[in-house]
Design an enzyme around this catalytic site. Structure first.
Site, PDB file in Angstrom:
ATOM      1  N   GLY A 105       5.864  -2.871  -0.566  1.00 61.30           N
ATOM      2  CA  GLY A 105       6.491  -1.889   0.319  1.00 61.30           C
ATOM      3  C   GLY A 105       5.713  -0.584   0.438  1.00 61.30           C
ATOM      4  O   GLY A 105       6.068   0.281   1.226  1.00 61.30           O
ATOM      5  N   VAL A 174      10.334  -5.224  -2.573  1.00 55.51           N
ATOM      6  CA  VAL A 174      10.802  -6.001  -3.716  1.00 55.51           C
ATOM      7  C   VAL A 174       9.684  -6.160  -4.760  1.00 55.51           C
ATOM      8  O   VAL A 174       9.914  -6.053  -5.960  1.00 55.51           O
ATOM      9  CB  VAL A 174      11.321  -7.382  -3.233  1.00 55.51           C
ATOM     10  CG1 VAL A 174      11.443  -8.376  -4.381  1.00 55.51           C
ATOM     11  CG2 VAL A 174      12.674  -7.210  -2.525  1.00 55.51           C
ATOM     12  N   TYR A 468       8.429   5.571 -11.201  1.00 54.88           N
ATOM     13  CA  TYR A 468       8.172   6.916 -10.680  1.00 54.88           C
ATOM     14  C   TYR A 468       6.778   7.313 -11.164  1.00 54.88           C
ATOM     15  O   TYR A 468       6.599   8.285 -11.887  1.00 54.88           O
ATOM     16  CB  TYR A 468       9.224   7.915 -11.165  1.00 54.88           C
ATOM     17  CG  TYR A 468      10.634   7.661 -10.626  1.00 54.88           C
ATOM     18  CD1 TYR A 468      10.840   6.938  -9.463  1.00 54.88           C
ATOM     19  CD2 TYR A 468      11.748   8.179 -11.285  1.00 54.88           C
ATOM     20  CE1 TYR A 468      12.119   6.719  -8.970  1.00 54.88           C
ATOM     21  CE2 TYR A 468      13.037   7.969 -10.803  1.00 54.88           C
ATOM     22  CZ  TYR A 468      13.214   7.239  -9.648  1.00 54.88           C
ATOM     23  OH  TYR A 468      14.477   7.028  -9.154  1.00 54.88           O
TER      24      TYR A 468
HETATM   25  C1  LIG Z   1      11.828   6.883  -1.034  1.00 56.89           C
HETATM   26  C2  LIG Z   1      11.816   6.176  -2.353  1.00 56.89           C
HETATM   27  C3  LIG Z   1      13.015   5.813  -2.957  1.00 56.89           C
HETATM   28  C4  LIG Z   1      13.043   5.133  -4.169  1.00 56.89           C
HETATM   29  N1  LIG Z   1      14.238   4.800  -4.732  1.00 56.89           N
HETATM   30  C5  LIG Z   1      14.264   4.126  -5.910  1.00 56.89           C
HETATM   31  C6  LIG Z   1      15.491   3.749  -6.515  1.00 56.89           C
HETATM   32  O1  LIG Z   1      16.574   3.993  -5.990  1.00 56.89           O
HETATM   33  N2  LIG Z   1      15.450   3.085  -7.689  1.00 56.89           N
HETATM   34  C7  LIG Z   1      14.272   2.778  -8.307  1.00 56.89           C
HETATM   35  O2  LIG Z   1      14.305   2.149  -9.368  1.00 56.89           O
HETATM   36  N3  LIG Z   1      13.089   3.132  -7.763  1.00 56.89           N
HETATM   37  C8  LIG Z   1      13.064   3.789  -6.585  1.00 56.89           C
HETATM   38  N4  LIG Z   1      11.862   4.150  -6.041  1.00 56.89           N
HETATM   39  C9  LIG Z   1      10.620   3.809  -6.742  1.00 56.89           C
HETATM   40  C10 LIG Z   1      10.181   2.391  -6.377  1.00 56.89           C
HETATM   41  O3  LIG Z   1      10.980   1.474  -7.092  1.00 56.89           O
HETATM   42  C11 LIG Z   1       8.724   2.185  -6.763  1.00 56.89           C
HETATM   43  O4  LIG Z   1       7.903   3.093  -6.078  1.00 56.89           O
HETATM   44  C12 LIG Z   1       8.266   0.746  -6.487  1.00 56.89           C
HETATM   45  O5  LIG Z   1       7.156   0.435  -7.288  1.00 56.89           O
HETATM   46  C13 LIG Z   1       7.939   0.548  -5.036  1.00 56.89           C
HETATM   47  O6  LIG Z   1       7.687  -0.785  -4.729  1.00 56.89           O
HETATM   48  P1  LIG Z   1       6.862  -1.121  -3.401  1.00 56.89           P
HETATM   49  O7  LIG Z   1       6.656  -2.578  -3.357  1.00 56.89           O
HETATM   50  O8  LIG Z   1       7.503  -0.446  -2.256  1.00 56.89           O
HETATM   51  O9  LIG Z   1       5.515  -0.327  -3.685  1.00 56.89           O
HETATM   52  P2  LIG Z   1       3.958  -0.694  -3.651  1.00 56.89           P
HETATM   53  O10 LIG Z   1       3.293   0.629  -3.460  1.00 56.89           O
HETATM   54  O11 LIG Z   1       3.678  -1.770  -2.681  1.00 56.89           O
HETATM   55  O12 LIG Z   1       3.690  -1.238  -5.114  1.00 56.89           O
HETATM   56  C14 LIG Z   1       3.905  -0.465  -6.288  1.00 56.89           C
HETATM   57  C15 LIG Z   1       3.068  -1.030  -7.428  1.00 56.89           C
HETATM   58  O13 LIG Z   1       3.400  -2.403  -7.653  1.00 56.89           O
HETATM   59  C16 LIG Z   1       2.273  -3.243  -7.395  1.00 56.89           C
HETATM   60  N5  LIG Z   1       2.760  -4.398  -6.638  1.00 56.89           N
HETATM   61  C17 LIG Z   1       3.443  -4.354  -5.466  1.00 56.89           C
HETATM   62  N6  LIG Z   1       3.756  -5.596  -5.092  1.00 56.89           N
HETATM   63  C18 LIG Z   1       3.269  -6.434  -6.022  1.00 56.89           C
HETATM   64  C19 LIG Z   1       3.270  -7.850  -6.170  1.00 56.89           C
HETATM   65  N7  LIG Z   1       3.857  -8.622  -5.263  1.00 56.89           N
HETATM   66  N8  LIG Z   1       2.657  -8.411  -7.235  1.00 56.89           N
HETATM   67  C20 LIG Z   1       2.056  -7.621  -8.145  1.00 56.89           C
HETATM   68  N9  LIG Z   1       2.024  -6.273  -8.074  1.00 56.89           N
HETATM   69  C21 LIG Z   1       2.627  -5.679  -7.016  1.00 56.89           C
HETATM   70  C22 LIG Z   1       1.325  -2.392  -6.571  1.00 56.89           C
HETATM   71  O14 LIG Z   1      -0.014  -2.841  -6.685  1.00 56.89           O
HETATM   72  C23 LIG Z   1       1.568  -1.015  -7.162  1.00 56.89           C
HETATM   73  O15 LIG Z   1       0.880  -0.906  -8.390  1.00 56.89           O
HETATM   74  C24 LIG Z   1      11.824   4.821  -4.821  1.00 56.89           C
HETATM   75  C25 LIG Z   1      10.616   5.185  -4.219  1.00 56.89           C
HETATM   76  C26 LIG Z   1      10.600   5.861  -3.003  1.00 56.89           C
HETATM   77  C27 LIG Z   1       9.283   6.261  -2.380  1.00 56.89           C
END
Ligand SMILES: Cc1cc2nc3c(=O)[nH]c(=O)nc-3n(C[C@H](O)[C@H](O)[C@H](O)COP(=O)(O)OP(=O)(O)OC[C@H]3O[C@@H](n4cnc5c(N)ncnc54)[C@H](O)[C@@H]3O)c2cc1C
Ligand SMILES: *[C@@H]1O[C@H](CO)[C@@H](O)[C@H](O)[C@H]1NC(C)=O
Ligand SMILES: *[C@@H]1O[C@H](CO)[C@@H](O)[C@H](O)[C@H]1NC(C)=O
Ligand SMILES: *[C@@H]1O[C@H](CO)[C@@H](O)[C@H](O)[C@H]1NC(C)=O
Ligand SMILES: *[C@@H]1O[C@H](CO)[C@@H](O)[C@H](O)[C@H]1NC(C)=O
Ligand SMILES: *[C@@H]1O[C@H](CO)[C@@H](O)[C@H](O)[C@H]1NC(C)=O
Ligand SMILES: *[C@@H]1O[C@H](CO)[C@@H](O)[C@H](O)[C@H]1NC(C)=O
Length: 527
Positions: A105, A174, A468
Site C-alpha cells: 500500500g 495488507v 510506525y
Molecule cells: C495514514 C496512515 C494510517 C495508518 N493507520 C494505522 C493503523 O490504524 N494501525 C496500524 O497498525 N498501523 C497504521 N498505519 C501504519 C501501517 O500499518 C504501516 O505503515 C504499514 O506497514 C503499511 O503497509 P503498506 O503495505 O501500506 O506499506 P508499504 O509501504 O507498501 O510497506 C511497508 C513495509 O512492508 C514491506 N512490505 C509491504 N508489502 C510486503 C509484502 N507483500 N511482502 C513483504 N514485505 C512487504 C515493505 O517493503 C515495507 O518495508 C498507518 C499508516 C498511515 C500512513
C-alpha cells in the site's frame, strides 16, 4: 573473484562502479523466460522510458517527503498479476545485480517500500488484491496488494456478523500492515491483524513459493509482526474472521484544557486499558484556536471510541468506570460494524461502503511520526509540559491508543510484536506539513518532542511500534551492519524477540538479499 562474494557485496560493487551497469534488456529477457507460465511481460513491467512510469511510481507514495526529485528511483517496476511473476522478478534481480523493494500500500513512514540508496526495482503488488471470504469457515484468503478498505468491504459483502481486527485507514496495504502487526478499534478484544493469521504464501530468496507448512514455523512466526521485507515477498494471507454484533456504538467527547481535559486525560490513563475488552476508548490530542476573536491557542482532546454493543449498555459501563467523561446519549451513535469502519475512516457512516474500495488517500502531506509506549501514568505536570511542546508546532497531533484486554493475555513471544502485558497505552506523535522547505523545521521539532518525552515513557528499551517506522531509531549500513548496531533499533521494536528474528533471517536469507535500512542483519555471512 566476484563470484565468491555474497550477493550484497556484488550489488554494492555494481553501485560504486557505475549504477548504469544495470542491463535492462537482459533483465527483461530473463523475466519473460522465467514467467512463461503467465501472460505478457509488457503488462507487468514498467520501465523508466514508459510514459506511465512516474505516475505508477508516485501513485501510492503516501509521505510527500519521499516524492522529491532527488529520491533515488527504481530501474523498473514489476506489477505482478500472478505469483510466477514475483518468482521471476526475484530470480532475475539476483542474476542482474539489482536489489528489490516490495510495495503493497506504500504507507511506510520512511518510504522503504519504494526508495533505496542502491540500484533497485520495485515489486508493486497492487494487481494482486483478491479477497476470498469463506463465511462458513470464518476465514478469508486476502492478497497482500489489497487495501484494508478492500478487505473490510469484501467481508461486509459476505457477512454482517464477521469482522477483522486491523487498522482504521482504508488505503493501508495488507502486505505491510499485517506483516508489521496491525491494530485497530477491536484489537483489545481480538489482538492484532498478525495475531489472526493462520496461513500465508511467500516467495523466498530462492524464488520458491512456500505456504505455512513449507516455510516452517520459524518464518511463519517472523512474518507476523517482524515485517515482511526481511524475509521475502508474502503475497497472500489466510486470516481468521471474527464475530461482530449487529449493532455497535461509536462515540466522541471533545474537551479543551480550559474544560479540564488535562485532569480527564490523567484519569483516562488509569481507566482506558482496564476497560472491558468490548470497549475501545482512545484519545486524539491536537492544537486548536478556540475562536477567531481569541489569539490564544489551546489543546483539545477528543475522547472517542467504539463499543461492541448498544448505547444502553455502553452508558452504564462508562458511568461506572469513567463518570468524569460526562458521556451522554447524544454523543453516541448506533450503527453496523461496517458503518463504524466508514466512520473511523472519516467517511459518512450513511454512505455506501463502496468508498472503501478507493485506493487514493484523500489528503497527502509531508509527515514525520514517532511512537512510544507508556507503562506508568504521566503526571499532570508532565502533561502540561507536553501541551506546551505541542503548541510550538500547531500542525502536530497525538493519538493515544489504550492496550489491555486480550493484548495483555497474549505472551510477548507469541509473535514478534512484543508490546503486550504491562503497557497502558501507545502514543503516536505526528506532525504534517505542506511544502518541502518546512521539512527540517518540523522534523527537528519532532525530535525535540521525543527528547522531552523520554522521562515519561518506557525505557531500556524505549519501545516503539515497527509499523510506525522511524529511521531516527537507527539504520543499517549497506554491507557491514553488526548485530549490536541493528539491535539499537531492533530492541525498541522487538525487545527480546529481536534475537530470534535475526536467527530466522540468517537461516532464510543468508546472502542478505532482502536488505533494507531496518532489515534484520545476517549473523555470519556465508563465504
Ligand atoms: C495514514 C496512515 C494510517 C495508518 N493507520 C494505522 C493503523 O490504524 N494501525 C496500524 O497498525 N498501523 C497504521 N498505519 C501504519 C501501517 O500499518 C504501516 O505503515 C504499514 O506497514 C503499511 O503497509 P503498506 O503495505 O501500506 O506499506 P508499504 O509501504 O507498501 O510497506 C511497508 C513495509 O512492508 C514491506 N512490505 C509491504 N508489502 C510486503 C509484502 N507483500 N511482502 C513483504 N514485505 C512487504 C515493505 O517493503 C515495507 O518495508 C498507518 C499508516 C498511515 C500512513
Ligand atoms: C492469461 O490470459 C488469459 C486471457 O486473458 C487468461 O484466461 C489466463 O487466465 C491468463 N493466465 C494467467 C496465468 O494469468
Ligand atoms: C528527498 O527524499 C530523500 C529520500 O528519498 C530524503 O532523504 C531527502 O531528505 C528529501 N529531501 C528533502 C529536501 O526533503
Ligand atoms: C473543572 O474542574 C473543577 C474542579 O474539579 C470544577 O470546579 C470545574 O467546574 C470544572 N470545569 C469544567 C468546565 O468542567
Ligand atoms: C491569552 O493569554 C494571555 C496570557 O496567558 C492572557 O493574558 C489573555 O487573557 C488570553 N486571552 C484570551 C482571549 O483568552
Ligand atoms: C477517490 O478518492 C480521491 C481522494 O479523496 C478522490 O479525489 C477521487 O475522486 C476518488 N475516486 C472515486 C472513484 O471516487
Ligand atoms: C560500516 O560501513 C560504514 C560505511 O559504509 C562505515 O561508516 C562504518 O564505520 C562501517 N562500520 C564498521 C563496523 O565497519
Amino acid at each position: 573473484m566476484a563470484a565468491h562474494l555474497p550477493l550484497i557485496f556484488k550489488i554494492l560493487l555494481s553501485f560504486c562502479y557505475g549504477a548504469s551497469s544495470f542491463d535492462q534488456v537482459s533483465f527483461l529477457q530473463c523475466f519473460s523466460l522465467h514467467s512463461l507460465q503467465s501472460n505478457s511481460t509488457s503488462l507487468t513491467i514498467t520501465t523508466r522510458n514508459d510514459p506511465t512510469y512516474i505516475s505508477l511510481l508516485q501513485s501510492s507514495i503516501q509521505n510527500l517527503r519521499f516524492l522529491n526529485t532527488s529520491s533515488p528511483s527504481p530501474q523498473l517496476i514489476v506489477t505482478p498479476v500472478h505469483p510466477f511473476q514475483i518468482q521471476a522478478a526475484i530470480v532475475c534481480s539476483q542474476k542482474h545485480g539489482v536489489h528489490v523493494r516490495v510495495r503493497s500500500g506504500g504507507h511506510d513512514y520512511e518510504g522503504l517500500s519504494y526508495v533505496s540508496q542502491i540500484p533497485f526495482i520495485i515489486i508493486d503488488l497492487r494487481n494482486m488484491r483478491s479477497v476470498e471470504v469463506d463465511v462458513e469457515k470464518e476465514c478469508a484468503w486476502v492478497e497482500s496488494g489489497a487495501t484494508l478498505g478492500e478487505l473490510y468491504y469484501g467481508i461486509s459483502q459476505k457477512s454482517k456478523f464477521l469482522g477483522f481486527p486491523a487498522g482504521s485507514c482504508p488505503t493501508v496495504g495488507v502486505g505491510g500492515h499485517v506483516s508489521g502487526g496491525g491494530f485497530g478499534t477491536i484489537f483489545r478484544k481480538y489482538g492484532l491483524a498478525a495475531d489472526n493469521v493462520i496461513d500465508a504464501k511467500i516467495v523466498d530468496v530462492n524464488g520458491k513459493i512456500l505456504d505455512r507448512k513449507a516455510m516452517g514455523e520459524d518464518i511463519f512466526w517472523a512474518i507476523r509482526g517482524g515485517g515482511g521485507a526481511s524475509f521475502g515477498v508474502i503475497f497472500s494471507w489466510k486470516i481468521k474472521l471474527l464475530p461482530v454484533p449487529p449493532t455497535v456504538t461509536v462515540f466522541e467527547v471533545d474537551k479543551t484544557i480550559e474544560e479540564n481535559a488535562t485532569m480527564l486525560l490523567y484519569k483516562w490513563q488509569n481507566v482506558a486499558h482496564r476497560l472491558h475488552e468490548d470497549l475501545f476508548l482512545h484519545a486524539v490530542i491536537g492544537v486548536v484556536t478556540p475562536s477567531s476573536t481569541s489569539a490564544n491557542k489551546t489543546i483539545s482532546i477528543s475522547f472517542g471510541g467504539l463499543y461492541l454493543g448498544k448505547i444502553e449498555r455502553l452508558l452504564p459501563l462508562i458511568r461506572e468506570t469513567f463518570p468524569e467523561l460526562g458521556l451522554t446519549r447524544e454523543s453516541c451513535t448506533e450503527m453496523s460494524w461496517i458503518q463504524s469502519v466508514l466512520y473511523f475512516a472519516g467517511f459518512s457512516q450513511d454512505g455506501s461502503p463502496g468508498v472503501l474500495l478507493n485506493r487514493t488517500q484523500s489528503s497527502k502531506s509531508f509527515f514525520k511520526a514517532k511512537s512510544d509506549y507508556v507503562t506508568k501514568p504521566i503526571s499532570e505536570t508532565g502533561l502540561e509540559g507536553l501541551w506546551n511542546k505541542l503548541i510550538e508546532d500547531e500542525a502536530s497531533y497525538l493519538i493515544l491508543t489504550p492496550y489491555g484486554g486480550v493484548m495483555s493475555q497474549i505472551p510477548d513471544s507469541e509473535t514478534p510484536f512484543p508490546h503486550r502485558r504491562g503497557n497502558m497505552y501507545q502514543i503516536q506523535y505526528m506532525v504534517t506539513w505542506a511544502s518541502e522547505e518546512e521539512s527540517n523545521q518540523h522534523i527537528n521539532w519532532m525530535r525535540g518532542l521525543y527528547d522531552y518525552m523520554a522521562p515519561y515513557v518506557s525505557s531500556f528499551p524505549r519501545a516503539a511500534y515497527m509499523n510506525y517506522r522511524d529511521l531516527d531509531l537507527g539504520r543499517n549500513y549497506i554491507v557491514n551492519t553488526t548485530y549490536a548496531q541493528a539491535s539499537v533499533w531492533g530492541l525498541k521494536y522487538f525487545k527480546s524477540n529481536f534475537r530470534r528474528l535475526v536467527k530466522v533471517k540468517t537461516a532464510s536469507d543468508p546472502t542478505n538479499f532482502f536488505w533494507n535500512e531496518q532489515s534484520f542483519p545476517v549473523l555470519s555471512p556465508r563465504r
